[in-house]
Write an enzyme that holds these catalytic residues in place. Structure first.
Site, PDB file in Angstrom:
ATOM      1  N   ASP A 164       0.826  -1.207   0.000  1.00 18.41           N
ATOM      2  CA  ASP A 164       0.000   0.000   0.000  1.00 18.41           C
ATOM      3  C   ASP A 164       0.862   1.259   0.000  1.00 18.41           C
ATOM      4  O   ASP A 164       1.847   1.365   0.729  1.00 18.41           O
ATOM      5  CB  ASP A 164      -0.881   0.033   1.254  1.00 18.41           C
ATOM      6  CG  ASP A 164      -1.830  -1.148   1.348  1.00 18.41           C
ATOM      7  OD1 ASP A 164      -1.448  -2.241   0.924  1.00 18.41           O
ATOM      8  OD2 ASP A 164      -2.942  -0.969   1.864  1.00 18.41           O
ATOM      9  N   HIS A 176      -1.108   4.533  -0.546  1.00 14.60           N
ATOM     10  CA  HIS A 176      -2.121   5.418   0.034  1.00 14.60           C
ATOM     11  C   HIS A 176      -1.788   6.907  -0.098  1.00 14.60           C
ATOM     12  O   HIS A 176      -1.787   7.655   0.876  1.00 14.60           O
ATOM     13  CB  HIS A 176      -2.361   5.067   1.497  1.00 14.60           C
ATOM     14  CG  HIS A 176      -3.304   3.913   1.681  1.00 14.60           C
ATOM     15  ND1 HIS A 176      -4.601   3.914   1.210  1.00 14.60           N
ATOM     16  CD2 HIS A 176      -3.115   2.706   2.281  1.00 14.60           C
ATOM     17  CE1 HIS A 176      -5.180   2.771   1.503  1.00 14.60           C
ATOM     18  NE2 HIS A 176      -4.303   2.016   2.144  1.00 14.60           N
ATOM     19  N   ASP A 229      -4.051  -0.333  -3.550  1.00 10.29           N
ATOM     20  CA  ASP A 229      -4.217   0.761  -2.584  1.00 10.29           C
ATOM     21  C   ASP A 229      -3.224   1.889  -2.852  1.00 10.29           C
ATOM     22  O   ASP A 229      -2.431   2.279  -1.993  1.00 10.29           O
ATOM     23  CB  ASP A 229      -4.095   0.252  -1.144  1.00 10.29           C
ATOM     24  CG  ASP A 229      -5.407  -0.335  -0.639  1.00 10.29           C
ATOM     25  OD1 ASP A 229      -6.296  -0.596  -1.471  1.00 10.29           O
ATOM     26  OD2 ASP A 229      -5.540  -0.540   0.578  1.00 10.29           O
ATOM     27  N   ASP A 253      -6.277   7.333  -1.725  1.00 11.31           N
ATOM     28  CA  ASP A 253      -7.003   7.547  -0.454  1.00 11.31           C
ATOM     29  C   ASP A 253      -6.035   7.809   0.698  1.00 11.31           C
ATOM     30  O   ASP A 253      -4.891   7.374   0.700  1.00 11.31           O
ATOM     31  CB  ASP A 253      -7.915   6.365  -0.096  1.00 11.31           C
ATOM     32  CG  ASP A 253      -9.246   6.424  -0.830  1.00 11.31           C
ATOM     33  OD1 ASP A 253      -9.626   7.519  -1.272  1.00 11.31           O
ATOM     34  OD2 ASP A 253      -9.894   5.369  -0.980  1.00 11.31           O
ATOM     35  N   ARG A 254      -6.566   8.533   1.702  1.00  6.08           N
ATOM     36  CA  ARG A 254      -5.888   8.874   2.950  1.00  6.08           C
ATOM     37  C   ARG A 254      -4.796   9.914   2.761  1.00  6.08           C
ATOM     38  O   ARG A 254      -4.809  10.949   3.399  1.00  6.08           O
ATOM     39  CB  ARG A 254      -5.346   7.622   3.651  1.00  6.08           C
ATOM     40  CG  ARG A 254      -6.420   6.571   3.941  1.00  6.08           C
ATOM     41  CD  ARG A 254      -5.854   5.455   4.800  1.00  6.08           C
ATOM     42  NE  ARG A 254      -6.777   4.345   4.942  1.00  6.08           N
ATOM     43  CZ  ARG A 254      -7.787   4.288   5.795  1.00  6.08           C
ATOM     44  NH1 ARG A 254      -8.028   5.295   6.595  1.00  6.08           N
ATOM     45  NH2 ARG A 254      -8.567   3.223   5.854  1.00  6.08           N
ATOM     46  N   ASN A 297      -8.409  -2.869  -2.422  1.00  2.00           N
ATOM     47  CA  ASN A 297      -9.786  -2.576  -2.007  1.00  2.00           C
ATOM     48  C   ASN A 297     -10.094  -1.079  -2.043  1.00  2.00           C
ATOM     49  O   ASN A 297     -11.264  -0.680  -2.012  1.00  2.00           O
ATOM     50  CB  ASN A 297     -10.049  -3.129  -0.603  1.00  2.00           C
ATOM     51  CG  ASN A 297      -9.283  -2.405   0.482  1.00  2.00           C
ATOM     52  OD1 ASN A 297      -8.075  -2.230   0.383  1.00  2.00           O
ATOM     53  ND2 ASN A 297      -9.969  -1.980   1.525  1.00  2.00           N
ATOM     54  N   HIS A 298      -9.079  -0.215  -2.156  1.00  3.84           N
ATOM     55  CA  HIS A 298      -9.322   1.221  -2.283  1.00  3.84           C
ATOM     56  C   HIS A 298      -9.363   1.675  -3.734  1.00  3.84           C
ATOM     57  O   HIS A 298      -9.618   2.864  -3.982  1.00  3.84           O
ATOM     58  CB  HIS A 298      -8.273   2.013  -1.510  1.00  3.84           C
ATOM     59  CG  HIS A 298      -8.574   2.115  -0.046  1.00  3.84           C
ATOM     60  ND1 HIS A 298      -9.226   3.195   0.511  1.00  3.84           N
ATOM     61  CD2 HIS A 298      -8.348   1.243   0.972  1.00  3.84           C
ATOM     62  CE1 HIS A 298      -9.367   3.001   1.810  1.00  3.84           C
ATOM     63  NE2 HIS A 298      -8.846   1.819   2.118  1.00  3.84           N
ATOM     64  N   HIS A 342      -3.863  -8.398  -3.120  1.00  2.00           N
ATOM     65  CA  HIS A 342      -3.891  -7.305  -2.154  1.00  2.00           C
ATOM     66  C   HIS A 342      -4.291  -7.758  -0.753  1.00  2.00           C
ATOM     67  O   HIS A 342      -3.620  -7.436   0.226  1.00  2.00           O
ATOM     68  CB  HIS A 342      -4.848  -6.208  -2.607  1.00  2.00           C
ATOM     69  CG  HIS A 342      -4.926  -5.080  -1.634  1.00  2.00           C
ATOM     70  ND1 HIS A 342      -3.905  -4.174  -1.466  1.00  2.00           N
ATOM     71  CD2 HIS A 342      -5.881  -4.721  -0.734  1.00  2.00           C
ATOM     72  CE1 HIS A 342      -4.224  -3.310  -0.527  1.00  2.00           C
ATOM     73  NE2 HIS A 342      -5.416  -3.621  -0.058  1.00  2.00           N
ATOM     74  N   ARG A 355     -13.353  -6.128   9.874  1.00  2.94           N
ATOM     75  CA  ARG A 355     -13.467  -5.151   8.782  1.00  2.94           C
ATOM     76  C   ARG A 355     -14.893  -5.073   8.240  1.00  2.94           C
ATOM     77  O   ARG A 355     -15.296  -4.051   7.717  1.00  2.94           O
ATOM     78  CB  ARG A 355     -12.536  -5.526   7.629  1.00  2.94           C
ATOM     79  CG  ARG A 355     -11.059  -5.299   7.882  1.00  2.94           C
ATOM     80  CD  ARG A 355     -10.296  -5.542   6.587  1.00  2.94           C
ATOM     81  NE  ARG A 355      -8.863  -5.570   6.764  1.00  2.94           N
ATOM     82  CZ  ARG A 355      -8.057  -4.526   6.634  1.00  2.94           C
ATOM     83  NH1 ARG A 355      -8.570  -3.347   6.342  1.00  2.94           N
ATOM     84  NH2 ARG A 355      -6.760  -4.644   6.795  1.00  2.94           N
ATOM     85  N   HIS A 403      -2.472  -4.720   2.455  1.00  2.95           N
ATOM     86  CA  HIS A 403      -3.777  -4.496   3.093  1.00  2.95           C
ATOM     87  C   HIS A 403      -3.708  -4.153   4.575  1.00  2.95           C
ATOM     88  O   HIS A 403      -4.644  -3.561   5.107  1.00  2.95           O
ATOM     89  CB  HIS A 403      -4.643  -5.736   2.884  1.00  2.95           C
ATOM     90  CG  HIS A 403      -6.107  -5.565   3.130  1.00  2.95           C
ATOM     91  ND1 HIS A 403      -6.812  -4.440   2.739  1.00  2.95           N
ATOM     92  CD2 HIS A 403      -7.026  -6.383   3.727  1.00  2.95           C
ATOM     93  CE1 HIS A 403      -8.080  -4.577   3.075  1.00  2.95           C
ATOM     94  NE2 HIS A 403      -8.228  -5.742   3.690  1.00  2.95           N
ATOM     95  N   GLU A 441     -40.422   5.475  13.574  1.00  2.00           N
ATOM     96  CA  GLU A 441     -40.627   5.517  12.121  1.00  2.00           C
ATOM     97  C   GLU A 441     -39.521   4.760  11.400  1.00  2.00           C
ATOM     98  O   GLU A 441     -39.775   4.055  10.411  1.00  2.00           O
ATOM     99  CB  GLU A 441     -40.677   6.967  11.646  1.00  2.00           C
ATOM    100  CG  GLU A 441     -41.946   7.700  12.078  1.00  2.00           C
ATOM    101  CD  GLU A 441     -41.898   9.191  11.766  1.00  2.00           C
ATOM    102  OE1 GLU A 441     -42.968   9.796  11.615  1.00  2.00           O
ATOM    103  OE2 GLU A 441     -40.773   9.745  11.687  1.00  2.00           O
ATOM    104  N   ASN A 497     -26.052  13.973  15.687  1.00  2.00           N
ATOM    105  CA  ASN A 497     -26.024  14.905  16.823  1.00  2.00           C
ATOM    106  C   ASN A 497     -26.630  14.305  18.089  1.00  2.00           C
ATOM    107  O   ASN A 497     -26.768  14.984  19.111  1.00  2.00           O
ATOM    108  CB  ASN A 497     -26.734  16.214  16.475  1.00  2.00           C
ATOM    109  CG  ASN A 497     -28.210  15.994  16.132  1.00  2.00           C
ATOM    110  OD1 ASN A 497     -28.728  14.880  16.247  1.00  2.00           O
ATOM    111  ND2 ASN A 497     -28.877  17.043  15.693  1.00  2.00           N
ATOM    112  N   ASP A 509     -29.618  13.426  19.055  1.00  2.00           N
ATOM    113  CA  ASP A 509     -30.809  14.027  19.656  1.00  2.00           C
ATOM    114  C   ASP A 509     -32.001  13.081  19.622  1.00  2.00           C
ATOM    115  O   ASP A 509     -33.126  13.464  19.935  1.00  2.00           O
ATOM    116  CB  ASP A 509     -31.165  15.338  18.946  1.00  2.00           C
ATOM    117  CG  ASP A 509     -31.487  15.145  17.464  1.00  2.00           C
ATOM    118  OD1 ASP A 509     -31.334  14.002  16.967  1.00  2.00           O
ATOM    119  OD2 ASP A 509     -31.872  16.127  16.805  1.00  2.00           O
ATOM    120  N   LYS A 551     -33.351  11.599  16.968  1.00  4.85           N
ATOM    121  CA  LYS A 551     -34.110  11.602  15.717  1.00  4.85           C
ATOM    122  C   LYS A 551     -33.171  11.940  14.567  1.00  4.85           C
ATOM    123  O   LYS A 551     -32.081  12.483  14.767  1.00  4.85           O
ATOM    124  CB  LYS A 551     -35.268  12.595  15.793  1.00  4.85           C
ATOM    125  CG  LYS A 551     -34.884  13.978  16.277  1.00  4.85           C
ATOM    126  CD  LYS A 551     -36.103  14.816  16.600  1.00  4.85           C
ATOM    127  CE  LYS A 551     -35.693  16.173  17.177  1.00  4.85           C
ATOM    128  NZ  LYS A 551     -36.850  16.983  17.579  1.00  4.85           N
TER     129      LYS A 551
END
Length: 739
Positions: free
Chosen positions: A266, A268, A295, A298-299, A327-328, A379, A456, A483, A674, A705, A707, A709
């Site tokens: 990797d 990355h 890979d 990303d990152r 996988n990336h 990988h 994972r 990986h 709901e 947040n 709360d 909902k």
């Protein structure tokens, strides 16, 4: 360039080093004598020596005893220093290990959350029950993908007003969503390769067919942080995708000419690491071949540059560069972990089409490499059902994302959606998708056996017996995979038959790990001899730090990540703490504190060891002041990670429609009841119902947040990890973001 390297040395080198060390020790001793003032006690006047009758002089009786006592004191001092140093190293190792555990646990927990939410939304978009006037979902049989590109809503009410605001077209009293344009103005109709290179452009220039000079200019330009012109980027991506597509699912390189081959893990987005490798090991060529094991993106912040350099090297030397898919190399992972944001920031209005070309490159990448018919390089890893002959015949082009199996593989005979986790049941072990997923997502484990990779959320855990079985079945000697980040950059397992190589140094934080690559020495008829090179693309500041300072830097970063995770679960933790504190004293035992944290965060960490870093004890009782668990850091947080949510959603209007369906009382929020009801309705279309605990976990993950909902913004934010799956064609149709 980029710090020091550590390699295996020959005997001659060791002898030479020993000589040099002796010389250095001698010079150091001389400096000490001349550089320090040594205080000595005044010599006592010696007692007169006594004469024996035979004419011999007998030494003073106490001199021999003093010498022996001096030796004893020196020995005790040496033992004391040695003991202290060993304890110091042990403490450093403990801190390093629990720091590593924090980073890895949080990283894998994020991947697990993504897989859970993906499964839920995949079913939600496919089987959401309809209301009058609402038609959700269509299927494109040619591409075997479910789609939400066409949504019809009856005119009038909130839906129509939202449609008008979103720029939708009306047809016959109904509203039909239209695709948003990729680019503003006339740029949408221009082929990227026809874009004019401006006169004031100061970056590198590329002309196909690729030359060594082009690659050198590319590398030099990227060192100076220049951005390659979009015209050249499009050319490289288009030609590379076409050439990669023509390759088989497994590269088959031979070392008969080169007598060696280099495998990198990797990267990355860490361009400095790639440049260190090229500096130490040379550029790729038929005589110096490389396998890059996925890979690439990303990152890190230089993912675009790494991808372009590797593809350019492949175009110049297809017999010396072998690129595997990781996988990336997946647009869903890119949405979460930063690559899409990077492309948008660097290429602005052209980013949409570039991302479509990048997606074509991903789908064209081979799935692995078999060196000389005896070394398998993939990988992730393998599973007990891995069949390389079956994988050889798979059409890898249909896997737009490895996280999404084609629709026909996820539907049972009744037309019900099978959750991703269910594809690991015995009845689905032979699926093509699982074969590919295992290659890119699996991890080795100590011990034996094979089981789903619950840590994972995808792939398998495979033991030493599985490695032995698969290697023997296909006539192989060694499995090389990546990986997983390793402290030393590489690690052997399974009786030295499974090797992990990770090439991104300082992956979690500066000083957290070394990068490494491995060279396999010997031709096809010779024994395989791995030769490791470790490196660290460290900054000058890091190189000047002591071991204690480096460990402290990494530890502080890990604890920041952990505190963030704890604050995200503050409501659940507070309730758990209160359950252990019936007298409301604000104090609980250390054991109860540890249990509450593990149950509320779902992180398997050494909480008792971490307690001094996270919460205070009451000096009088020895109990934990649990309120201090949530206290803010006195240190300012570091720069915001590039993996934060960064994209808008192409299906925004469709999601608003789904949100309104679930929001039965039109309050603008989805209550827990709901949400549970929607899950129950959805369960009728799944092969298995959604467990109550899983409903609760999904709802909590959406309720950002805390709360109680879920509002529209939270619903949209959660959906981003899977929305790109439901495109009308296999190519992605990305929307542009303004800075």
């Amino acid at each position: 360039m980029g710090g020091g390297a550590s390699v295996h040395k020959s005997k001659g080198q060791d002898d030479s080093d020993s000589c040099n060390t002796s010389q250095r020790d001698g010079s150091s001793s001389q400096k000490q004598k001349s550089g320090f003032r040594i205080h000595r006690k005044k010599k006592q006047k010696e007692a007169p020596r006594q004469s024996t009758g035979t004419g011999q002089i007998r030494p003073h009786q106490g001199s021999m005893g003093k010498a022996e006592r001096g030796k004893t004191i020196s020995l005790k001092a040496a033992i004391l220093i040695q003991r202290w140093y060993r304890q110091y190293l042990a403490r450093m190792e403990i801190r390093r290990r629990y720091t590593w555990n924090i980073f890895q646990t949080i990283e894998y927990a994020g991947e697990q959350d993504q897989m859970k939410l993906y499964n839920f939304f995949n079913a939600l978009l496919t089987h959401m029950p309809q209301k009058p006037g609402i038609d959700i979902g269509s299927k494109d049989g040619a591409n075997e993908t479910s789609s939400l590109d066409s949504v019809s809503v009856s005119s009038g009410g909130d839906a129509s007003s939202t449609a008008a605001a979103s720029g939708e077209q009306r047809t016959g009293g109904r509203v039909k969503l239209r695709k948003r344009k990729l680019f503003a103005g006339n740029g949408a109709c221009i082929d990227l390769e026809d874009v004019t290179v401006e006169n004031d452009y100061k970056g590198p220039h590329v002309k196909l067919p690729m030359t060594l000079q082009n690659i050198q200019e590319l590398i030099d330009g990227f060192k100076k942080k220049k951005i390659l012109h979009v015209k050249y980027v499009a050319q490289i991506l288009r030609v590379a995708a076409a050439n990669l597509k023509a390759l088989p699912n497994f590269h088959q390189p031979s070392t008969s000419l080169s007598k060696q081959i280099t495998i990198c893990g990797d990267l990355h987005g860490k361009l400095d690491d790639l440049l260190v490798i090229f500096y130490k090991n040379g550029l790729p060529s038929p005589e110096n071949p490389y396998v890059f094991n996925g890979d690439y993106v990303d990152r890190g912040k230089r993912s675009v540059e790494i991808l372009l350099v590797l593809l350019s090297c492949f175009l110049l030397c297809p017999d010396g560069v072998f690129l595997n898919r990781g996988n990336h190399e997946d647009h869903i992972m890119n949405m979460r972990y930063g690559f899409i944001r990077e492309v948008r920031l660097k290429y602005k209005v052209f980013s949409g089409r570039l991302l479509t070309l990048i997606d074509q490159v991903y789908r064209s990448l081979p799935l692995g490499t078999i060196i000389d018919g005896r070394v398998l390089v993939v990988h992730g890893g393998i599973s007990e059902t891995t069949d390389l002959k079956l994988i050889t015949d798979i059409d890898r082009q249909k896997y737009v994302s490895i996280l999404r199996p084609p629709v026909l593989e996820t539907m049972n005979s009744d037309g019900r959606v099978i959750p991703l986790s269910e594809l690991y049941s015995s009845s689905h072990n032979g699926s093509e998708w699982k074969q590919v997923l295992d290659l890119l997502w699996s991890d080795p484990q100590n011990g034996t056996g094979c089981s789903p990779n619950t840590f994972r959320g995808g792939g398998s855990y495979f033991g030493s017996d599985v490695t032995e079985k698969v290697l023997k079945k296909h006539g192989l000697q060694l499995l090389i995979r990546s990986h997983e980040c390793k402290p030393d950059g590489y690690e052997f397992m399974h009786s030295n038959k499974c090797l992990t190589v990770f090439s991104a140094s300082n992956y979690y934080e500066e000083g957290s790990n070394k990068g490494a690559y491995v060279r396999l020495l010997g031709g096809p008829s010779e024994a395989v001899e791995p030769y490791f090179v470790q490196f660290n693309a460290a900054t000058p500041k890091l190189r000047s730090m002591t071991i204690r300072q480096r460990v402290g830097l990494v530890e502080a970063s890990a604890l920041r990540e952990l505190r963030t995770r704890i604050r995200e679960r503050q409501d659940a933790l507070t309730q758990a703490f209160n359950n252990y504190d019936p007298d409301s004293k604000g104090l609980i035992s250390v054991s109860d504190w540890c249990v509450a944290l593990e149950e509320s965060t779902d992180l398997k960490l050494p909480w008792r060891l971490l307690r001094p870093k996270l919460a205070e004890l009451d000096s009088a009782t020895g109990l934990v002041k649990f309120a201090t668990t949530f206290q803010e850091e006195t240190q300012s947080d570091s720069e915001v990670d590039v993996t934060v949510a960064e994209v808008l959603y192409r299906n925004k209007s469709s999601l608003e429609t789904i949100f309104r369906i679930i929001d039965k009382d039109n309050s603008g929020y989805i209550s827990m009841d709901e949400f549970a009801e929607a899950c129950d309705l959805l369960g009728k279309h799944l092969s298995t119902p959604i467990p109550q605990q899983q409903k609760l976990e999904m709802a909590k993950s959406m309720d950002m947040n805390k709360d109680g909902k879920i509002d529209l913004n939270e619903f949209m934010e959660t959906f981003r990890i899977v929305n790109a799956e439901h495109e009308q064609d296999d190519s992605l149709d990305y929307e542009e973001l303004d800075d």
